[in-house]
Design a protein around this motif. Structure first.
Motif, PDB file in Angstrom:
ATOM      1  N   TYR A 140       0.830  -1.195   0.000  1.00 29.65           N
ATOM      2  CA  TYR A 140       0.000   0.000   0.000  1.00 29.65           C
ATOM      3  C   TYR A 140       0.870   1.253   0.000  1.00 29.65           C
ATOM      4  O   TYR A 140       0.522   2.237  -0.638  1.00 29.65           O
ATOM      5  CB  TYR A 140      -0.949  -0.045   1.199  1.00 29.65           C
ATOM      6  N   LYS A 141       2.000   1.210   0.701  1.00 27.88           N
ATOM      7  CA  LYS A 141       2.844   2.400   0.812  1.00 27.88           C
ATOM      8  C   LYS A 141       3.379   2.857  -0.542  1.00 27.88           C
ATOM      9  O   LYS A 141       3.341   4.029  -0.860  1.00 27.88           O
ATOM     10  CB  LYS A 141       4.030   2.132   1.745  1.00 27.88           C
ATOM     11  N   ASN A 142       3.903   1.945  -1.323  1.00 26.39           N
ATOM     12  CA  ASN A 142       4.572   2.311  -2.568  1.00 26.39           C
ATOM     13  C   ASN A 142       3.721   2.064  -3.802  1.00 26.39           C
ATOM     14  O   ASN A 142       4.233   2.120  -4.911  1.00 26.39           O
ATOM     15  CB  ASN A 142       5.895   1.556  -2.684  1.00 26.39           C
ATOM     16  N   GLN A 143       2.433   1.806  -3.626  1.00 32.45           N
ATOM     17  CA  GLN A 143       1.579   1.541  -4.773  1.00 32.45           C
ATOM     18  C   GLN A 143       1.208   2.841  -5.471  1.00 32.45           C
ATOM     19  O   GLN A 143       1.044   3.881  -4.844  1.00 32.45           O
ATOM     20  CB  GLN A 143       0.319   0.791  -4.347  1.00 32.45           C
ATOM     21  N   ILE A 144       1.052   2.729  -6.792  1.00 29.97           N
ATOM     22  CA  ILE A 144       0.721   3.869  -7.634  1.00 29.97           C
ATOM     23  C   ILE A 144      -0.659   3.641  -8.244  1.00 29.97           C
ATOM     24  O   ILE A 144      -0.976   2.532  -8.679  1.00 29.97           O
ATOM     25  CB  ILE A 144       1.769   4.036  -8.769  1.00 29.97           C
ATOM     26  N   CYS A 145      -1.475   4.697  -8.290  1.00 28.78           N
ATOM     27  CA  CYS A 145      -2.788   4.620  -8.914  1.00 28.78           C
ATOM     28  C   CYS A 145      -2.604   4.487 -10.428  1.00 28.78           C
ATOM     29  O   CYS A 145      -1.839   5.242 -11.040  1.00 28.78           O
ATOM     30  CB  CYS A 145      -3.612   5.866  -8.589  1.00 28.78           C
ATOM     31  N   SER A 146      -3.301   3.532 -11.023  1.00 19.49           N
ATOM     32  CA  SER A 146      -3.147   3.295 -12.456  1.00 19.49           C
ATOM     33  C   SER A 146      -3.776   4.406 -13.305  1.00 19.49           C
ATOM     34  O   SER A 146      -3.375   4.628 -14.431  1.00 19.49           O
ATOM     35  CB  SER A 146      -3.753   1.948 -12.838  1.00 19.49           C
ATOM     36  N   LYS A 147      -4.735   5.146 -12.752  1.00 19.18           N
ATOM     37  CA  LYS A 147      -5.401   6.201 -13.519  1.00 19.18           C
ATOM     38  C   LYS A 147      -4.630   7.515 -13.503  1.00 19.18           C
ATOM     39  O   LYS A 147      -4.387   8.113 -14.546  1.00 19.18           O
ATOM     40  CB  LYS A 147      -6.810   6.433 -12.971  1.00 19.18           C
ATOM     41  N   CYS A 148      -4.269   7.981 -12.302  1.00 16.39           N
ATOM     42  CA  CYS A 148      -3.661   9.313 -12.202  1.00 16.39           C
ATOM     43  C   CYS A 148      -2.146   9.280 -12.013  1.00 16.39           C
ATOM     44  O   CYS A 148      -1.502  10.313 -12.058  1.00 16.39           O
ATOM     45  CB  CYS A 148      -4.310  10.107 -11.082  1.00 16.39           C
ATOM     46  N   ARG A 149      -1.592   8.111 -11.723  1.00 16.41           N
ATOM     47  CA  ARG A 149      -0.154   7.906 -11.534  1.00 16.41           C
ATOM     48  C   ARG A 149       0.412   8.550 -10.267  1.00 16.41           C
ATOM     49  O   ARG A 149       1.609   8.658 -10.095  1.00 16.41           O
ATOM     50  CB  ARG A 149       0.654   8.381 -12.759  1.00 16.41           C
ATOM     51  N   PHE A 150      -0.475   8.996  -9.360  1.00 20.29           N
ATOM     52  CA  PHE A 150      -0.040   9.482  -8.053  1.00 20.29           C
ATOM     53  C   PHE A 150       0.082   8.296  -7.106  1.00 20.29           C
ATOM     54  O   PHE A 150      -0.522   7.251  -7.348  1.00 20.29           O
ATOM     55  CB  PHE A 150      -1.063  10.462  -7.466  1.00 20.29           C
ATOM     56  N   PRO A 151       0.815   8.464  -5.999  1.00 18.34           N
ATOM     57  CA  PRO A 151       0.786   7.413  -4.980  1.00 18.34           C
ATOM     58  C   PRO A 151      -0.656   7.173  -4.536  1.00 18.34           C
ATOM     59  O   PRO A 151      -1.486   8.091  -4.546  1.00 18.34           O
ATOM     60  CB  PRO A 151       1.629   7.987  -3.837  1.00 18.34           C
ATOM     61  N   LEU A 152      -0.983   5.951  -4.148  1.00 16.59           N
ATOM     62  CA  LEU A 152      -2.351   5.568  -3.817  1.00 16.59           C
ATOM     63  C   LEU A 152      -2.960   6.452  -2.727  1.00 16.59           C
ATOM     64  O   LEU A 152      -4.120   6.838  -2.826  1.00 16.59           O
ATOM     65  CB  LEU A 152      -2.377   4.095  -3.387  1.00 16.59           C
ATOM     66  N   LYS A 153      -2.177   6.788  -1.685  1.00 18.16           N
ATOM     67  CA  LYS A 153      -2.678   7.654  -0.609  1.00 18.16           C
ATOM     68  C   LYS A 153      -3.086   9.018  -1.148  1.00 18.16           C
ATOM     69  O   LYS A 153      -4.118   9.555  -0.790  1.00 18.16           O
ATOM     70  CB  LYS A 153      -1.606   7.853   0.465  1.00 18.16           C
ATOM     71  N   THR A 154      -2.270   9.588  -2.023  1.00 16.18           N
ATOM     72  CA  THR A 154      -2.554  10.901  -2.589  1.00 16.18           C
ATOM     73  C   THR A 154      -3.772  10.836  -3.497  1.00 16.18           C
ATOM     74  O   THR A 154      -4.644  11.707  -3.455  1.00 16.18           O
ATOM     75  CB  THR A 154      -1.331  11.422  -3.373  1.00 16.18           C
ATOM     76  N   SER A 155      -3.852   9.804  -4.305  1.00 18.01           N
ATOM     77  CA  SER A 155      -4.987   9.626  -5.206  1.00 18.01           C
ATOM     78  C   SER A 155      -6.294   9.516  -4.431  1.00 18.01           C
ATOM     79  O   SER A 155      -7.298  10.147  -4.780  1.00 18.01           O
ATOM     80  CB  SER A 155      -4.778   8.377  -6.068  1.00 18.01           C
ATOM     81  N   LEU A 156      -6.276   8.726  -3.365  1.00 12.55           N
ATOM     82  CA  LEU A 156      -7.469   8.567  -2.532  1.00 12.55           C
ATOM     83  C   LEU A 156      -7.860   9.889  -1.888  1.00 12.55           C
ATOM     84  O   LEU A 156      -9.034  10.234  -1.832  1.00 12.55           O
ATOM     85  CB  LEU A 156      -7.224   7.501  -1.460  1.00 12.55           C
ATOM     86  N   ALA A 157      -6.873  10.644  -1.429  1.00  8.98           N
ATOM     87  CA  ALA A 157      -7.143  11.951  -0.814  1.00  8.98           C
ATOM     88  C   ALA A 157      -7.799  12.890  -1.820  1.00  8.98           C
ATOM     89  O   ALA A 157      -8.750  13.597  -1.495  1.00  8.98           O
ATOM     90  CB  ALA A 157      -5.852  12.564  -0.274  1.00  8.98           C
ATOM     91  N   TYR A 158      -7.305  12.909  -3.057  1.00 14.86           N
ATOM     92  CA  TYR A 158      -7.903  13.769  -4.089  1.00 14.86           C
ATOM     93  C   TYR A 158      -9.334  13.364  -4.402  1.00 14.86           C
ATOM     94  O   TYR A 158     -10.181  14.211  -4.668  1.00 14.86           O
ATOM     95  CB  TYR A 158      -7.077  13.727  -5.371  1.00 14.86           C
ATOM     96  N   GLN A 159      -9.614  12.075  -4.383  1.00 16.32           N
ATOM     97  CA  GLN A 159     -10.950  11.581  -4.718  1.00 16.32           C
ATOM     98  C   GLN A 159     -11.947  11.757  -3.574  1.00 16.32           C
ATOM     99  O   GLN A 159     -13.115  12.045  -3.805  1.00 16.32           O
ATOM    100  CB  GLN A 159     -10.884  10.101  -5.085  1.00 16.32           C
ATOM    101  N   GLU A 160     -11.502  11.571  -2.343  1.00 12.14           N
ATOM    102  CA  GLU A 160     -12.413  11.522  -1.199  1.00 12.14           C
ATOM    103  C   GLU A 160     -12.509  12.818  -0.390  1.00 12.14           C
ATOM    104  O   GLU A 160     -13.481  13.025   0.304  1.00 12.14           O
ATOM    105  CB  GLU A 160     -11.980  10.398  -0.240  1.00 12.14           C
TER     106      GLU A 160
END
Length: 184
Positions: free
Chosen positions: A1-21
């Protein structure tokens, strides 16, 4: 989870989730703990009774947040209510305070019954803290053994074991509307 990248936006997963939620970069979160559950389990002397009690406790909490635009995450016996749909930290903190007061008021009756029947308070601890949006899914624990509420034995016994603790950031935001006392 720490180093995973979102496949849509290419941000780290934590950052992507923060932008979405989340609507803002910083949010207020209410950490709800019932610290007397182990003691209550022993006093009830039955797993079936305890399970029914715990379900009632959880349902009462869920009823208080129904209709409020927030994100509830359960970590065992700890509940985190993230006020992530507010446009600023200030509105998030104020909404968190109002919800914490509503939760506390809703548990007064149950706390009184538990005190009367089992001679033990619920020990409902609500801690309101500032969190960065990227920590939305992270359990932020704050251990506090603060006995914030001192109640005389004869008066207001139903308040025994109920407390709301604010971190300094939340306190600074809500100090104009609510009277608070420092722990220092």
């Amino acid at each position: 989870y720490k180093n995973q990248i979102c496949s849509k936006c290419r941000f780290p997963l934590k950052t992507s989730l923060a932008y979405q939620e989340c609507e803002s970069d910083e949010i207020a979160a209410i950490i709800v703990k019932f610290s007397a559950l182990k003691n209550i389990r022993k006093l009830l002397k039955s797993q079936e009774l305890y399970t029914k009690f715990y379900i009632k406790l959880k349902n009462l909490l869920m009823a208080q947040i129904k209709g409020i635009d927030c994100k509830l995450i359960t970590y065992g016996d700890t509940f985190v209510i993230n006020m992530n749909k507010e446009l600023s930290f200030a509105t998030s903190a104020n909404k968190a305070i109002r919800l914490a007061l509503k939760i506390t008021n809703s548990f007064v009756s149950l706390n009184s019954k538990v005190l009367e029947e089992l001679n033990s308070p619920l020990n409902l601890n609500l801690t309101i803290v500032k969190k960065p949006a990227e920590e939305l899914q992270t359990l932020t624990t704050y251990e506090n053994d603060v006995k914030l509420l001192t109640v005389k034995k004869s008066s207001k016994k139903y308040l025994k074991g109920l407390q709301i603790v604010l971190d300094q950031y939340v306190c600074d935001e809500v100090n104009k509307e609510y009277k608070t006392d420092s722990l220092y």
